[in-house]
Each structure stands twice: as C-alpha cells, then as structure tokens.
Design a protein around this motif. Sequence first.
Motif, PDB file in Angstrom:
ATOM      1  N   VAL A 148      93.255 -87.078  38.103  1.00  0.00           N
ATOM      2  CA  VAL A 148      94.100 -88.022  37.363  1.00  0.00           C
ATOM      3  C   VAL A 148      93.854 -89.450  37.841  1.00  0.00           C
ATOM      4  CG1 VAL A 148      96.478 -88.723  36.902  1.00  0.00           C
ATOM      5  CG2 VAL A 148      95.875 -86.295  36.892  1.00  0.00           C
ATOM      6  N   ILE A 149      93.830 -89.626  39.146  1.00  0.00           N
ATOM      7  CA  ILE A 149      93.613 -90.963  39.716  1.00  0.00           C
ATOM      8  C   ILE A 149      92.228 -91.488  39.349  1.00  0.00           C
ATOM      9  CG2 ILE A 149      93.416 -92.246  41.885  1.00  0.00           C
ATOM     10  CD1 ILE A 149      95.528 -90.300  43.054  1.00  0.00           C
ATOM     11  N   ALA A 150      91.210 -90.604  39.424  1.00  0.00           N
ATOM     12  CA  ALA A 150      89.842 -91.015  39.075  1.00  0.00           C
ATOM     13  C   ALA A 150      89.757 -91.398  37.597  1.00  0.00           C
ATOM     14  CB  ALA A 150      88.866 -89.887  39.393  1.00  0.00           C
ATOM     15  N   TRP A 151      90.400 -90.631  36.721  1.00  0.00           N
ATOM     16  CA  TRP A 151      90.392 -90.945  35.293  1.00  0.00           C
ATOM     17  C   TRP A 151      91.024 -92.310  35.040  1.00  0.00           C
ATOM     18  CZ3 TRP A 151      93.635 -92.339  31.406  1.00  0.00           C
ATOM     19  CH2 TRP A 151      93.163 -92.192  30.098  1.00  0.00           C
ATOM     20  N   VAL A 159      90.405 -98.091  33.483  1.00  0.00           N
ATOM     21  CA  VAL A 159      90.609 -99.531  33.670  1.00  0.00           C
ATOM     22  C   VAL A 159      89.335-100.296  33.320  1.00  0.00           C
ATOM     23  CG1 VAL A 159      91.011-101.322  35.392  1.00  0.00           C
ATOM     24  CG2 VAL A 159      92.436 -99.268  35.381  1.00  0.00           C
ATOM     25  N   PHE A 160      88.188 -99.789  33.804  1.00  0.00           N
ATOM     26  CA  PHE A 160      86.910-100.446  33.496  1.00  0.00           C
ATOM     27  C   PHE A 160      86.566-100.318  32.011  1.00  0.00           C
ATOM     28  CE2 PHE A 160      86.386 -99.639  38.072  1.00  0.00           C
ATOM     29  CZ  PHE A 160      86.057-100.923  38.491  1.00  0.00           C
ATOM     30  N   GLU A 161      86.885 -99.160  31.421  1.00  0.00           N
ATOM     31  CA  GLU A 161      86.552 -98.968  30.008  1.00  0.00           C
ATOM     32  C   GLU A 161      87.356 -99.911  29.130  1.00  0.00           C
ATOM     33  OE1 GLU A 161      86.295 -95.451  26.609  1.00  0.00           O
ATOM     34  OE2 GLU A 161      86.854 -94.926  28.674  1.00  0.00           O
ATOM     35  N   VAL A 162      88.607-100.143  29.486  1.00  0.00           N
ATOM     36  CA  VAL A 162      89.424-101.073  28.714  1.00  0.00           C
ATOM     37  C   VAL A 162      88.794-102.464  28.726  1.00  0.00           C
ATOM     38  CG1 VAL A 162      91.621-102.310  28.694  1.00  0.00           C
ATOM     39  CG2 VAL A 162      91.598 -99.836  28.947  1.00  0.00           C
ATOM     40  N   GLU A 163      88.290-102.859  29.891  1.00  0.00           N
ATOM     41  CA  GLU A 163      87.647-104.171  29.982  1.00  0.00           C
ATOM     42  C   GLU A 163      86.417-104.235  29.076  1.00  0.00           C
ATOM     43  OE1 GLU A 163      86.793-104.775  34.061  1.00  0.00           O
ATOM     44  OE2 GLU A 163      88.884-105.005  34.674  1.00  0.00           O
ATOM     45  N   SER A 197      97.975 -94.789  28.595  1.00  0.00           N
ATOM     46  CA  SER A 197      97.745 -93.746  29.595  1.00  0.00           C
ATOM     47  C   SER A 197      97.761 -94.324  31.003  1.00  0.00           C
ATOM     48  CB  SER A 197      96.397 -93.057  29.334  1.00  0.00           C
ATOM     49  OG  SER A 197      96.379 -92.463  28.048  1.00  0.00           O
ATOM     50  N   ILE A 198      97.112 -95.474  31.169  1.00  0.00           N
ATOM     51  CA  ILE A 198      97.104 -96.118  32.490  1.00  0.00           C
ATOM     52  C   ILE A 198      98.522 -96.485  32.906  1.00  0.00           C
ATOM     53  CG2 ILE A 198      96.371 -98.188  33.736  1.00  0.00           C
ATOM     54  CD1 ILE A 198      93.822 -98.129  31.949  1.00  0.00           C
ATOM     55  N   GLU A 199      99.301 -97.023  31.967  1.00  0.00           N
ATOM     56  CA  GLU A 199     100.674 -97.413  32.273  1.00  0.00           C
ATOM     57  C   GLU A 199     101.510 -96.192  32.665  1.00  0.00           C
ATOM     58  OE1 GLU A 199     104.534 -99.573  30.102  1.00  0.00           O
ATOM     59  OE2 GLU A 199     102.619 -99.349  29.048  1.00  0.00           O
ATOM     60  N   THR A 201      98.626 -83.857  35.458  1.00  0.00           N
ATOM     61  CA  THR A 201      97.454 -82.994  35.669  1.00  0.00           C
ATOM     62  C   THR A 201      97.137 -82.174  34.427  1.00  0.00           C
ATOM     63  OG1 THR A 201      98.883 -81.283  36.669  1.00  0.00           O
ATOM     64  CG2 THR A 201      97.801 -82.848  38.158  1.00  0.00           C
ATOM     65  N   ARG A 202      98.157 -81.869  33.627  1.00  0.00           N
ATOM     66  CA  ARG A 202      97.915 -81.120  32.402  1.00  0.00           C
ATOM     67  C   ARG A 202      97.080 -81.937  31.421  1.00  0.00           C
ATOM     68  NH1 ARG A 202     100.290 -80.886  27.543  1.00  0.00           N
ATOM     69  NH2 ARG A 202     101.933 -82.338  28.174  1.00  0.00           N
ATOM     70  N   ARG A 203      97.263 -83.239  31.392  1.00  0.00           N
ATOM     71  CA  ARG A 203      96.558 -84.096  30.442  1.00  0.00           C
ATOM     72  C   ARG A 203      95.267 -84.681  31.017  1.00  0.00           C
ATOM     73  NH1 ARG A 203     100.352 -88.062  27.053  1.00  0.00           N
ATOM     74  NH2 ARG A 203      98.338 -88.212  25.999  1.00  0.00           N
ATOM     75  N   TRP A 204      95.272 -85.001  32.296  1.00  0.00           N
ATOM     76  CA  TRP A 204      94.108 -85.699  32.856  1.00  0.00           C
ATOM     77  C   TRP A 204      93.575 -85.041  34.133  1.00  0.00           C
ATOM     78  CZ3 TRP A 204      98.571 -88.913  31.698  1.00  0.00           C
ATOM     79  CH2 TRP A 204      98.482 -89.527  30.442  1.00  0.00           C
ATOM     80  N   GLY A 205      94.038 -83.793  34.405  1.00  0.00           N
ATOM     81  CA  GLY A 205      93.682 -83.080  35.636  1.00  0.00           C
ATOM     82  C   GLY A 205      92.308 -82.459  35.588  1.00  0.00           C
TER      83      GLY A 205
END
Length: 557
Positions: free
Chosen positions: A326-329, A334-338, A195-197, A316-320
Amino acid sequence: MLEELSLRNLGPIRTAQIMLARGLTAITGETGAGKSMLLSAIRLISGGAVESSKVASDADEAWAQGVFSVDDDNSQAADIARQAGVEPEDGELFLSRVVPASGRSRAVLGGKTVPRSVLSEVSAELVTVHGQADQLRIASPSRQREFLDMFAGDGEELSSYRAAWEALTALDEHLERLRSQETSVHDRADYLRESIERINRVNPQPGEDEELKARRDRIENAADIAQGVGGALAALDASQIGDDAVSAVDLVNRAVQSLRAIHIGDAFGQQADRLESINADLSDVVSALASEIDDEASVEDLDQINARIHELNELTRRWGPSIADVIAWRDKAVFEVEDLDASPEKVAELEAERERLYGQALAAAETLSAVRRAAAERLGGQVSDELTALAMSGASLEVRVSDRDSLGPHGRDGIEFLFTPFPGSPQLPMGKSASGGELSRLMLALELVAAAERGNSDGMTFIFDEIDAGVGGKTAVELGRRLAKLAQSSQVIVVTHLAQVASWASSQFVVTKSDETTVSEVRGEERVGEIARMLAGSESQTSLEHARELLAESKLS
C-alpha cells in the motif's frame, strides 16, 4: 577477406577448392566452362536465393563454403556472428550452404545452423558482388547515404546531429503522450489524488497490521494469560504475587546455603555455584513474567484496536496485499500524478523547450548538409573521371543532395545517385539505367574513389562479373589497371574473358571443361599459356610471346 572457397556438386563442377589471397584474383576459362558456378557459390553463402536446378543432375545436394578472415576485436561481421551464438575461430568465420535437389536449403555459420538472413547480414559486411544478377550494394537510398557519409568523413557532424535529433524526438514523444491522454488523464489523476489522500488519512505504518493483530490476540486471551503467568510466578517466586508460600527461588536459595555450609573441598562449592547460576536464570524469568502481568494491567480498548485493523484491511484489500505494498503504491502514485499533470502551463513550457531543441537540430542538420553537398560534388566529379578512363566517355554520375521538408533520423537531406551512361541519356536512378557491364564499371569507379578516400583496406572482398562487357584494346588494359589499383587496399576477384584484364591479377584460376570440370590455379608457363589462349584462342609462338609481354607490362608502377 575471403581465404578459401569450396564447392561440391554445383552445376558442372563436382568439387573445387580455391585458396585465395589478397590482391587481384582473375577467374578465367572458356565460355560455358562453368565460371558462373563460382559466383553462384558466393551468392549461396551470402544468403542468396536457391536454384535447385544448379544441383548436379546425379547428386542429392550441392554444397558451398567460404572461409573469411575477420578482425575479432573490430569487425561488424564478427559482432553479428556473436549475436547469432557463433564465435570466430582463430580469426575466421565459416559460411556454408547446403542445397538439396528438392526441399529447403540449410544455412550454416561456424558449424551452427542459422536462418538464411544471418548469412546475408554477415556476408554483407564481408563481400560485395557487382554483377547483372546481383543487387547493387548502394542501389537503395539508405546505402547511398551511408556511402556518401563514408566518403565525406562526416562522422563528427553526423554524431552531433543524431544527439540533437534524439533529444528532440524524446521531447516530442513526451508531448504526444500528454496530448493523447488529455481525455482520460484528468480522471486518472483524480482517482490517484483521492487514493493518495485516503491512504494518507489512515497513515499506515510498516508492519502495523501484524502488530495490532498480535495485541488483539493477547487481549482476547487475557484471562488465560493471567492465570498461566500467575501460576508460574506462584511456583517460581510467590512474593511477586504477595503470597508467603515457599517457592522455587526460595528452595534453590536454601540449597545454596546448605552447600556453602560444607567446608570439606571444592566439589560442593562448585555445585553451589551452579545452583546460583540457575537461580539467576530463574530470577530473569520471574522478572519477564512479572512484566507481562504489568502489561496486562494496561489493556487497550479492544474495539479501538479492531477499528484500526479494519481501516488497514480496507487499504490492503484495494492496494495490498500488504501494508508495505500500500505504501509503495502511494509513493509511486505521487510521481504518476506529477507526470499526468497536463496543465496548459506545463504543455506550454514543453512546447517552448521543443522550439529550442528543434533549432539546435536544424542547425546541426544544416552543418551536416553543407559537408554532404561538398562531398557529393567531389564524389560525382571523381567517379565521372574514372568512368571516362573505363571507356565510358560522356558517362557521368551526379550525387544529388536535396532539402526535405522535415528532419529525420539521418538529417534533412534527400540523397540520390543519378547515372548517365552515355551522352544524351536522361539521368536515371542507379540500377535502372545501364547494362550489367556498365553497372559493374560504375561500381568499380565508386569503389576506386572510395578506396582512395579511405587510404587503407576495410576488409571487404569485391567481386566483379561482366565488368569487361563491350570493352577491348587499351580500355581493357586500363580496366585491369584500375582493378589492380583497387586491389591494393581490398581483395578483388574478377571473372573475365579478357587477357588484358586477367594479366593484371596477382593470381589466376582457370575453369576447364572436359570429362569433369576443374578449377585450378595457373602459374608460370601455365599462366602464360592461358593468357595466350585468351588472346588468340590457341598457344602459338606469337600468342605466347604476346602473353609474356602483356604479363610483364601489367604491373603498377
């Protein structure tokens, strides 16, 4: 401190109000007079169980109230009351209980109805009743540990251990979380990375979707915009579109020139100035409209804009629902992956850190244990000495501190108070190995030793019942002396039938049974008469003289 105890329609007592003071207070009276009702009142306001049978037979309800003085700024009782929404009034807390002849009782704190458990919590910080019908204050392992820690004065060692324990516990929780999530953590991490990629590939910018939609609207309405702007420019300044027709700007300029040609006063010059200001505004509007025509000349490709809007809509449909969401998600992911990175290297690193923290906690626990063991030996010896003076020769208390296999929030010690009531008796846990009188004397011995260690009052009120069971003669005198000694640092109330105990009190109340049971304080000759009655069952000249002698001798040096 308990300042006032009031009750109504409780057993044989219709109404009573006792004003109490510091020091030792004795409650006396003939057997069956109703002394136990005073203790019942204390138990009621302490949140104890209700016995409707104790409500006077011809009354609808019984009522009891205790008024306690508290330190507003440094009182656990006051803090508990505040948590229940009750503020101490002039340094006092009012605890009361209404018991109907049938139905549920009502607990009241400071005029506010509260759960019975709140009265129990508040009263636990204010009053302790030691009697056969009451649960011992330190009968539970946790209370015994608290009592030993108080006696040991190990606050610094206990704080150091708790800090080490909390750090160890926090790391254990982190490790447990990583290990328990091992089966699903990889799937979650893969999803987050993909998702991040994807979001990074599109690289959305804040507000970009709204800006693109506005551009698309302009392109789709380009013809209408061009026609409208062109018509407006033709009317305002035809030279902007290469036309020689007369325009509004030209006409205003002509008007200005005509007015300037008049030389008879300022009135026309002022009007000319106004027209020039209007012409400046018109020129600004003309420039702005002309730039719109320039913009329309560099129209972006509509298909390219629509494609970009489609990409952003997918995000925005998936992470809006917005680009900002979207940017905040993505940033949070990124932190959760760590955090979800449960690689063997990271787990090994945390396990090594745990070993270090465990070593620190173990060392702190051993230091705490050493202080506790020394205090336990001292406490057991001092209490055993007190028991001997209280006519319990051969009785002893052992405070046992044993190692446990694991650390806990309070250290690694198992703490147990073991009481031997008489020679040859096996050691048994407190509360299971003695009669009511023996238990009361044991608690008195504990409180005496604790008071000597504290050196001053902690604001507690101690009530002793049946403490004089099986006691007489010199032992009774010594019992009274020790109660008076405890009363130097705490408020003490004793229910007694022994004159040798009551004579040591700084105040004495008598429960008298007649047509109506009464509770009254006795002073002077009235008190001499009560002590004489307790000594001989009557107020003869001999018993009165003996009572005066006893009262005179019952003074701490």
